[in-house]
Write an enzyme that holds these catalytic residues in place. Structure first.
Site, PDB file in Angstrom:
ATOM      1  CG  HIS A 142    -141.004 -41.181  42.367  1.00 36.43           C
ATOM      2  ND1 HIS A 142    -140.833 -42.315  43.138  1.00 36.43           N
ATOM      3  CD2 HIS A 142    -140.093 -40.285  42.819  1.00 36.43           C
ATOM      4  CE1 HIS A 142    -139.852 -42.110  44.006  1.00 36.43           C
ATOM      5  NE2 HIS A 142    -139.398 -40.888  43.833  1.00 36.43           N
TER       6      HIS A 142
ATOM      7  CD  GLU B  53    -145.104 -40.534  44.280  1.00 38.18           C
ATOM      8  OE1 GLU B  53    -144.380 -41.250  43.595  1.00 38.18           O
ATOM      9  OE2 GLU B  53    -146.020 -40.983  45.013  1.00 38.18           O
TER      10      GLU B  53
ATOM     11  CG  HIS C 154    -145.385 -48.515  47.507  1.00 40.65           C
ATOM     12  ND1 HIS C 154    -144.574 -47.882  46.579  1.00 40.65           N
ATOM     13  CD2 HIS C 154    -144.892 -49.760  47.640  1.00 40.65           C
ATOM     14  CE1 HIS C 154    -143.625 -48.719  46.190  1.00 40.65           C
ATOM     15  NE2 HIS C 154    -143.773 -49.849  46.832  1.00 40.65           N
TER      16      HIS C 154
ATOM     17  CG  ASN D 236    -146.907 -43.415  40.010  1.00 38.77           C
ATOM     18  OD1 ASN D 236    -146.247 -43.555  38.973  1.00 38.77           O
ATOM     19  ND2 ASN D 236    -146.382 -43.032  41.157  1.00 38.77           N
TER      20      ASN D 236
ATOM     21  CB  THR E 237    -141.055 -46.246  47.586  1.00 40.24           C
ATOM     22  OG1 THR E 237    -140.841 -45.322  46.512  1.00 40.24           O
ATOM     23  CG2 THR E 237    -141.090 -45.507  48.904  1.00 40.24           C
TER      24      THR E 237
ATOM     25  CD  GLU F 166    -149.225 -41.486  48.487  1.00 40.23           C
ATOM     26  OE1 GLU F 166    -149.240 -40.394  47.903  1.00 40.23           O
ATOM     27  OE2 GLU F 166    -148.963 -42.569  47.921  1.00 40.23           O
TER      28      GLU F 166
ATOM     29  NE  ARG G 132    -135.022 -46.371  39.955  1.00 38.32           N
ATOM     30  CZ  ARG G 132    -134.894 -47.072  41.083  1.00 38.32           C
ATOM     31  NH1 ARG G 132    -135.754 -48.034  41.385  1.00 38.32           N
ATOM     32  NH2 ARG G 132    -133.901 -46.826  41.922  1.00 38.32           N
TER      33      ARG G 132
ATOM     34  NE  ARG H  62    -137.989 -44.644  42.155  1.00 43.31           N
ATOM     35  CZ  ARG H  62    -137.545 -45.060  43.333  1.00 43.31           C
ATOM     36  NH1 ARG H  62    -136.299 -44.792  43.700  1.00 43.31           N
ATOM     37  NH2 ARG H  62    -138.319 -45.723  44.152  1.00 43.31           N
TER      38      ARG H  62
ATOM     39  CG  HIS I 163    -143.815 -48.632  36.913  1.00 47.27           C
ATOM     40  ND1 HIS I 163    -142.438 -48.686  36.960  1.00 47.27           N
ATOM     41  CD2 HIS I 163    -144.228 -48.408  38.163  1.00 47.27           C
ATOM     42  CE1 HIS I 163    -142.053 -48.531  38.216  1.00 47.27           C
ATOM     43  NE2 HIS I 163    -143.106 -48.340  38.955  1.00 47.27           N
TER      44      HIS I 163
HETATM   45  C1  LIG Z   1    -143.622 -43.261  46.461  1.00 48.94           C
HETATM   46  C2  LIG Z   1    -144.276 -44.460  45.931  1.00 48.94           C
HETATM   47  O1  LIG Z   1    -144.674 -45.337  46.640  1.00 48.94           O
HETATM   48  C3  LIG Z   1    -144.436 -44.669  44.470  1.00 48.94           C
HETATM   49  O2  LIG Z   1    -144.517 -43.497  43.738  1.00 48.94           O
HETATM   50  C4  LIG Z   1    -143.325 -45.487  43.959  1.00 48.94           C
HETATM   51  O3  LIG Z   1    -142.122 -44.836  44.345  1.00 48.94           O
HETATM   52  C5  LIG Z   1    -143.418 -45.600  42.472  1.00 48.94           C
HETATM   53  O4  LIG Z   1    -142.147 -45.423  41.950  1.00 48.94           O
HETATM   54  P1  LIG Z   1    -141.168 -46.678  41.885  1.00 48.94           P
HETATM   55  O5  LIG Z   1    -141.959 -47.829  41.324  1.00 48.94           O
HETATM   56  O6  LIG Z   1    -140.029 -46.214  41.026  1.00 48.94           O
HETATM   57  O7  LIG Z   1    -140.753 -46.915  43.309  1.00 48.94           O
HETATM   58  N1  LIG Z   2    -147.235 -43.205  46.100  1.00 55.28           N
HETATM   59  C1  LIG Z   2    -147.696 -44.459  45.539  1.00 55.28           C
HETATM   60  C2  LIG Z   2    -147.780 -44.339  44.058  1.00 55.28           C
HETATM   61  O1  LIG Z   2    -147.740 -43.259  43.519  1.00 55.28           O
HETATM   62  C3  LIG Z   2    -147.940 -45.558  43.240  1.00 55.28           C
HETATM   63  O2  LIG Z   2    -147.292 -46.661  43.837  1.00 55.28           O
HETATM   64  P1  LIG Z   2    -147.478 -48.057  43.059  1.00 55.28           P
HETATM   65  O3  LIG Z   2    -148.946 -48.289  42.886  1.00 55.28           O
HETATM   66  O4  LIG Z   2    -146.782 -47.914  41.726  1.00 55.28           O
HETATM   67  O5  LIG Z   2    -146.839 -49.074  43.966  1.00 55.28           O
END
Ligand SMILES: CC(=O)[C@@H](O)[C@H](O)COP(=O)(O)O
Ligand SMILES: NCC(=O)COP(=O)(O)O
Length: 253
Positions: free
Chosen positions: A52, A79, A199, A16, A110, A160, A58, A54, A19
């Protein structure tokens, strides 16, 4: 990765990149570039790229999704919240996967799974619209049988499991959460669902989740970005994938 992955085969890592965008947006610069991060993550072993979009944008922006889609060599797991704006956008992009997630503007991250039971009709309509575009739909849910029953009834092929509570607890409470996720993964497979998880996973809590043979894919972001500060982005991805594979193969030995 075929859509019909046999239970207990090698586990996929979805990286993901949210960040990386958080860091970029902190100063409004063009760097660090989430697109470059995604392509390097693929070279370092990521099986898919998760991002994601959003509602408040953000971190990931629409332009990031649009720019990345044609460049990925693996597959995009987008996402999105269950809103008409996001579903319409996803249908324009047509990623391999869309994971429907709950969103609250006030949340830092989340906080739980999508309540498919309560929002059945809205989720069903979103799933239908996405599937009409050939998109595989995943629902981000808690490890709850009623949520998995509703998911299967709607016809979404993937779930998931939300591992946030497991990640945020310790001791007996975390052990109970882990058992809940294990039971949920077994139940999800028994319902014919592809079971992913994610997550809050990081380099020392991921092993127990990766050892669950029924889990096909882990989506991990925040911890990889954090670790990359010290070891470099590609090494952080490689290390996570290596831990997952070693755990899965060890668990099968
Ligand atoms: C759905 C999920 O668990 C992650 O993709 C998380 O939402 C990462 O995005 P945030 O850190 O902005 O919540
Ligand atoms: N759905 C979880 C994700 O994509 C990444 O979550 P995180 O590792 O950033 O908490």
């Amino acid at each position: 990765m075929s859509f019909l992955q046999p239970v207990g085969t090698i586990i996929d890592l979805g990286v993901n990149i949210d960040h990386v965008a958080t860091l970029r947006n902190a100063r409004g610069t063009s760097y660090p570039d989430p697109i470059r991060a995604a392509l390097l993550a693929e070279q370092a072993g990521a099986d898919c790229i998760t991002l994601h979009l959003r509602e408040d944008r953000r971190h990931i922006k629409d332009a990031d999704v649009i720019a990345l889609a044609p460049q990925l060599l693996t597959r995009m797991n987008l996402e999105a919240a269950v809103t008409q704006e996001m579903i319409d956008f996803a249908c324009r992009i047509r990623p391999a996967d869309v994971c429907l997630v709950p969103e609250k503007r006030s949340e830092v991250t989340t906080e739980g799974g999508l309540d498919v039971v309560t929002h059945y009709k809205a989720v069903e309509a979103a799933v239908r619209q996405l599937q009409a575009e050939g998109i595989r739909v995943s629902l981000f849910i808690d490890a709850d049988q009623a949520q998995m029953d509703a998911t299967a009834a709607i016809g979404a092929p993937v779930i998931e499991l939300h591992t946030g509570r497991y990640a945020d607890t310790a001791g007996a409470e975390q052990a109970a959460e882990l058992e809940r996720i294990k039971r949920g993964a077994l139940y999800g497979v028994s319902k014919g669902l592809k079971v992913n998880a994610g997550h809050g996973l990081h380099y020392t809590n991921v092993q127990a989740i990766a050892a669950i043979a029924e889990i096909a894919e882990l989506n991990i972001g925040h911890a990889i970005v954090g670790h990359a500060v010290f070891v470099g982005w590609e090494n952080a991805v490689r290390e996570m994938k290596a831990i997952m594979l070693a755990t899965r193969l060890g668990a099968r030995a």
